[in-house]
Design a protein around this motif. Structure first.
Motif, PDB file in Angstrom:
ATOM      1  N   LEU A  19      39.429 -34.179 -68.378  1.00 46.23           N
ATOM      2  CA  LEU A  19      38.093 -33.776 -67.948  1.00 46.23           C
ATOM      3  C   LEU A  19      37.207 -33.471 -69.153  1.00 46.23           C
ATOM      4  CD1 LEU A  19      37.371 -31.473 -64.911  1.00 46.23           C
ATOM      5  CD2 LEU A  19      35.886 -31.492 -66.900  1.00 46.23           C
ATOM      6  N   ALA A  20      37.788 -32.818 -70.164  1.00 47.77           N
ATOM      7  CA  ALA A  20      37.025 -32.503 -71.374  1.00 47.77           C
ATOM      8  C   ALA A  20      36.568 -33.790 -72.057  1.00 47.77           C
ATOM      9  CB  ALA A  20      37.868 -31.670 -72.333  1.00 47.77           C
TER      10      ALA A  20
ATOM     11  N   PRO B  37      32.240 -28.614 -73.044  1.00 46.21           N
ATOM     12  CA  PRO B  37      32.588 -27.362 -72.377  1.00 46.21           C
ATOM     13  C   PRO B  37      33.739 -26.638 -73.078  1.00 46.21           C
ATOM     14  CG  PRO B  37      33.591 -29.197 -71.228  1.00 46.21           C
ATOM     15  CD  PRO B  37      32.728 -29.797 -72.298  1.00 46.21           C
ATOM     16  N   GLN B  38      33.811 -25.317 -72.852  1.00 43.60           N
ATOM     17  CA  GLN B  38      34.882 -24.522 -73.441  1.00 43.60           C
ATOM     18  C   GLN B  38      36.222 -24.845 -72.784  1.00 43.60           C
ATOM     19  OE1 GLN B  38      33.968 -20.341 -73.169  1.00 43.60           O
ATOM     20  NE2 GLN B  38      32.049 -20.521 -74.308  1.00 43.60           N
ATOM     21  N   ILE B  39      37.297 -24.545 -73.517  1.00 45.66           N
ATOM     22  CA  ILE B  39      38.652 -24.786 -73.025  1.00 45.66           C
ATOM     23  C   ILE B  39      39.484 -23.548 -73.304  1.00 45.66           C
ATOM     24  CG2 ILE B  39      40.740 -26.192 -73.316  1.00 45.66           C
ATOM     25  CD1 ILE B  39      38.647 -28.406 -74.287  1.00 45.66           C
ATOM     26  N   ALA B  40      40.302 -23.146 -72.340  1.00 42.59           N
ATOM     27  CA  ALA B  40      41.164 -21.974 -72.528  1.00 42.59           C
ATOM     28  C   ALA B  40      42.440 -22.158 -71.730  1.00 42.59           C
ATOM     29  CB  ALA B  40      40.439 -20.702 -72.086  1.00 42.59           C
ATOM     30  N   SER B  41      43.540 -21.654 -72.258  1.00 35.49           N
ATOM     31  CA  SER B  41      44.814 -21.831 -71.564  1.00 35.49           C
ATOM     32  C   SER B  41      45.803 -20.758 -71.960  1.00 35.49           C
ATOM     33  CB  SER B  41      45.403 -23.216 -71.889  1.00 35.49           C
ATOM     34  OG  SER B  41      45.619 -23.353 -73.276  1.00 35.49           O
ATOM     35  N   VAL B  42      46.813 -20.575 -71.111  1.00 34.90           N
ATOM     36  CA  VAL B  42      47.926 -19.685 -71.404  1.00 34.90           C
ATOM     37  C   VAL B  42      49.138 -20.169 -70.629  1.00 34.90           C
ATOM     38  CG1 VAL B  42      47.427 -18.039 -69.535  1.00 34.90           C
ATOM     39  CG2 VAL B  42      48.680 -17.264 -71.563  1.00 34.90           C
TER      40      VAL B  42
ATOM     41  N   GLY C 120      33.616 -28.657 -64.642  1.00 37.96           N
ATOM     42  CA  GLY C 120      34.726 -27.850 -65.128  1.00 37.96           C
ATOM     43  C   GLY C 120      35.821 -27.733 -64.087  1.00 37.96           C
ATOM     44  N   MET C 121      36.912 -27.104 -64.471  1.00 38.82           N
ATOM     45  CA  MET C 121      38.056 -26.959 -63.572  1.00 38.82           C
ATOM     46  C   MET C 121      38.901 -25.757 -63.979  1.00 38.82           C
ATOM     47  SD  MET C 121      41.464 -29.364 -63.205  1.00 38.82           S
ATOM     48  CE  MET C 121      40.626 -30.864 -62.721  1.00 38.82           C
ATOM     49  N   VAL C 122      39.479 -25.099 -62.986  1.00 40.90           N
ATOM     50  CA  VAL C 122      40.504 -24.083 -63.197  1.00 40.90           C
ATOM     51  C   VAL C 122      41.790 -24.609 -62.575  1.00 40.90           C
ATOM     52  CG1 VAL C 122      41.251 -21.715 -62.753  1.00 40.90           C
ATOM     53  CG2 VAL C 122      38.817 -22.214 -63.120  1.00 40.90           C
ATOM     54  N   LYS C 123      42.856 -24.612 -63.335  1.00 38.10           N
ATOM     55  CA  LYS C 123      44.143 -25.143 -62.860  1.00 38.10           C
ATOM     56  C   LYS C 123      45.230 -24.094 -63.062  1.00 38.10           C
ATOM     57  CE  LYS C 123      47.442 -28.947 -63.599  1.00 38.10           C
ATOM     58  NZ  LYS C 123      47.664 -30.257 -64.276  1.00 38.10           N
ATOM     59  N   THR C 124      46.022 -23.860 -62.038  1.00 42.46           N
ATOM     60  CA  THR C 124      47.116 -22.899 -62.128  1.00 42.46           C
ATOM     61  C   THR C 124      48.434 -23.571 -61.781  1.00 42.46           C
ATOM     62  OG1 THR C 124      46.458 -22.183 -59.908  1.00 42.46           O
ATOM     63  CG2 THR C 124      45.848 -20.768 -61.746  1.00 42.46           C
TER      64      THR C 124
ATOM     65  N   HIS D 204      45.083 -23.064 -66.907  1.00 47.00           N
ATOM     66  CA  HIS D 204      44.383 -23.971 -67.819  1.00 47.00           C
ATOM     67  C   HIS D 204      42.972 -24.200 -67.294  1.00 47.00           C
ATOM     68  CE1 HIS D 204      48.415 -24.614 -69.388  1.00 47.00           C
ATOM     69  NE2 HIS D 204      48.778 -24.661 -68.119  1.00 47.00           N
ATOM     70  N   LEU D 205      41.981 -23.940 -68.172  1.00 43.27           N
ATOM     71  CA  LEU D 205      40.593 -23.961 -67.727  1.00 43.27           C
ATOM     72  C   LEU D 205      39.735 -24.791 -68.672  1.00 43.27           C
ATOM     73  CD1 LEU D 205      41.945 -20.952 -67.302  1.00 43.27           C
ATOM     74  CD2 LEU D 205      39.681 -20.348 -66.505  1.00 43.27           C
ATOM     75  N   VAL D 206      38.733 -25.447 -68.112  1.00 37.14           N
ATOM     76  CA  VAL D 206      37.720 -26.134 -68.902  1.00 37.14           C
ATOM     77  C   VAL D 206      36.388 -25.924 -68.201  1.00 37.14           C
ATOM     78  CG1 VAL D 206      38.187 -28.354 -67.737  1.00 37.14           C
ATOM     79  CG2 VAL D 206      36.958 -28.326 -69.915  1.00 37.14           C
ATOM     80  N   GLY D 207      35.373 -25.539 -68.973  1.00 33.22           N
ATOM     81  CA  GLY D 207      34.060 -25.295 -68.381  1.00 33.22           C
ATOM     82  C   GLY D 207      33.371 -24.115 -69.039  1.00 33.22           C
ATOM     83  N   ALA D 208      32.215 -23.755 -68.494  1.00 32.24           N
ATOM     84  CA  ALA D 208      31.396 -22.683 -69.066  1.00 32.24           C
ATOM     85  C   ALA D 208      32.130 -21.346 -69.058  1.00 32.24           C
ATOM     86  CB  ALA D 208      30.089 -22.564 -68.285  1.00 32.24           C
ATOM     87  N   GLU D 209      32.126 -20.668 -70.202  1.00 36.36           N
ATOM     88  CA  GLU D 209      32.631 -19.301 -70.369  1.00 36.36           C
ATOM     89  C   GLU D 209      34.098 -19.101 -70.018  1.00 36.36           C
ATOM     90  OE1 GLU D 209      30.819 -17.271 -71.978  1.00 36.36           O
ATOM     91  OE2 GLU D 209      29.064 -18.571 -71.933  1.00 36.36           O
TER      92      GLU D 209
END
Length: 484
Positions: free
Chosen positions: A238-239, A373-378, A413-417, A430-435
């Protein structure tokens, strides 16, 4: 001042200065040896100043697209000298803040380059401090002259926190002119019209995003099949779609085989999948192929500290195989992130104190990339969870279903669990999108507390917020999603 300490930290970056502060809080007489400037790469040439640059690019982008918000804005212009000056000013402010914290906590700062000359065998370690190193790129402010400098110092415990530097590939050595590392990319004297970025990890993608939003033609070359290789495949896909929509050119399964420099720029020969070659030209090339630990010249091998491919081998609380010697942060191995170093520093000092802290759990360390867009994950990606033998349940929620995202004008964007299907354990997010870099901490806490899907079901998220998508993603994993 005495030349003997309870704890002496080599390196004043995020891991080092946090470890020193925690040591002082616990009553240890503490010193930090620093060869360049307090705050390390993160504060001076990494995390902080890059975010200042990216913030400028973000505002410039919004100004260019004011009509999307019902605003009439004359075509905006930027002054690259002023942009860089703001970034360096932010860095300088925080650099001074670290110095204040050292003084506040009564931590001695010893200016110079350290080498451990004696360790183990039950006695204190000895550290020889030589002349200061000339910074690769001069800091915003001159390095302060401390009272302490060259000499020999003793300590019961020595913590190595010397950080990392850009990795250099043979034949593509940075020259500070046509081939840049992040040092030069952070303070351009003029805005290049075209740019090639070699490597699509966090550093490469952040610079690609900054320069693209500021108007440069940008090409990203990645050796692996996926950009952002450590991220979940869905997020990276997506990114990439969004980057390409912004006009960025991306080449994967591609290798930089040769770089030729001229007075006008660089000519890059790229080998693509199947053995084909392609020639690209640009004004500048940014080498962003990772970093390597600063372990040379510290005397580690001489005192018996074991290294593995440039990384100091430690246990879960920073201990090396040599009594009284510890290592934290980048030199102790990946992930090479400032917040990992800080947490590792605290764990290390508390272990020295005998407080029995929990060892570092690397799967619980979040990663953030501040591109647009921003990307964040754990935690684990879907693929890694399956490789580990988990039967998984996966939830996804798109930004297009969230009222706050629509109102912000940020529908992409997307939020994935990822959950263990048998136990309901949250394995990864795992997330991609604003903030999303501000949202990820909610999932970090959830994983740390071993939260299950049932507890997340019954958590009430405020409306209207982007955080509602975190809830919806969890619901989706179990067929209960509401707004999608």
């Amino acid at each position: 001042m005495a030349d003997t300490y309870d704890i002496l930290v080599i390196g004043g970056g995020p891991g080092g200065y946090v470890a020193a502060i925690r040591a002082a809080q616990l009553g240890y007489k503490t010193a930090v040896v620093e060869r360049e400037h307090l705050g390390g790469i993160c504060l001076n040439w990494g995390c902080i100043p890059t975010k200042a640059l990216l913030r400028t690019a973000e505002i410039f982008h919004y100004a260019e697209n004011g009509k999307n918000y019902g605003l009439e804005i004359a075509p905006p212009k930027f002054d690259i000298e002023a942009v860089v000056k703001r970034s360096r000013g932010v860095s300088a402010q925080l650099n001074g803040g670290v110095g204040y914290l050292m003084k506040k906590n009564k931590i001695d700062v010893i200016w110079g380059e350290a080498k451990i000359t004696k360790a183990g065998k039950g006695g204190p370690a000895e550290v020889s401090v030589g002349k200061m190193k000339k910074p690769v790129v001069e800091p915003q402010n001159p390095v302060p002259k401390g009272v302490l400098g060259e000499g020999t110092y003793k300590a019961k415990h020595v913590i190595v926190a010397t950080g990392a530097r850009p990795r250099v590939l043979p034949g593509i050595e940075p020259d500070g002119d046509r081939i840049w590392t992040y040092f030069e990319a952070m303070k351009p004297k003029s805005m290049p019209k075209s740019l090639i970025v070699m490597g699509s990890g966090a550093i490469g993608i952040e610079f690609a995003s900054f320069y693209r939003f500021m108007g440069a033609e940008v090409t990203v070359i990645e050796l692996l099949p996926q950009i952002l290789p450590v991220e979940d495949a869905d997020i990276a896909k997506l990114a990439r779609k969004q980057f390409e929509k912004q006009g960025m050119k991306i080449m994967t399964d591609a290798k930089v085989a040769k770089v030729e420099k001229s007075k006008d720029g660089v000519t890059v020969t790229v080998e693509t999948k199947g053995g084909k070659t392609e020639t690209l030209k640009a004004e500048r090339l940014i080498s962003a192929v990772g970093v390597q630990g600063n372990t040379e010249g510290l005397g580690l091998e001489e005192i018996g500290v074991e290294l593995d491919r440039g990384i100091i081998k430690t246990d879960g609380v920073g201990k090396t195989g040599v009594e009284g010697i510890y290592a934290i942060g980048d030199v102790a191995g990946p992930p090479m992130l400032a917040h990992k170093a800080e947490h590792e520093g605290t764990i290390c000092v508390e272990a020295i104190k005998g407080m029995h802290p929990h060892p570092m759990k690397k799967t619980e360390i979040p990663g953030c990339t501040y591109c647009q867009p921003q990307i964040a994950s754990v935690g684990l990606t879907e693929a890694k969870a399956k490789e580990a033998g988990h039967d998984v349940k996966v939830g996804r929620f798109n930004f297009t279903g969230n009222g706050k995202a629509i109102a912000l004008g940020e529908p992409d964007g997307m939020v994935k669990t990822v959950f263990d299907a048998k136990t309901g354990e949250l394995l990864g997010a795992h997330l991609v999108g604003a903030e999303v870099t501000e949202l990820i901490q909610g999932f970090v806490i959830a994983i740390g507390l071993e939260t299950t899907e049932e507890e997340l079901f019954h958590t009430c998220f405020p409306h209207p917020t982007l955080s509602e998508m975190m809830h919806e993603s969890v619901l989706d994993a179990y067929g209960r999603v509401i707004h999608q």
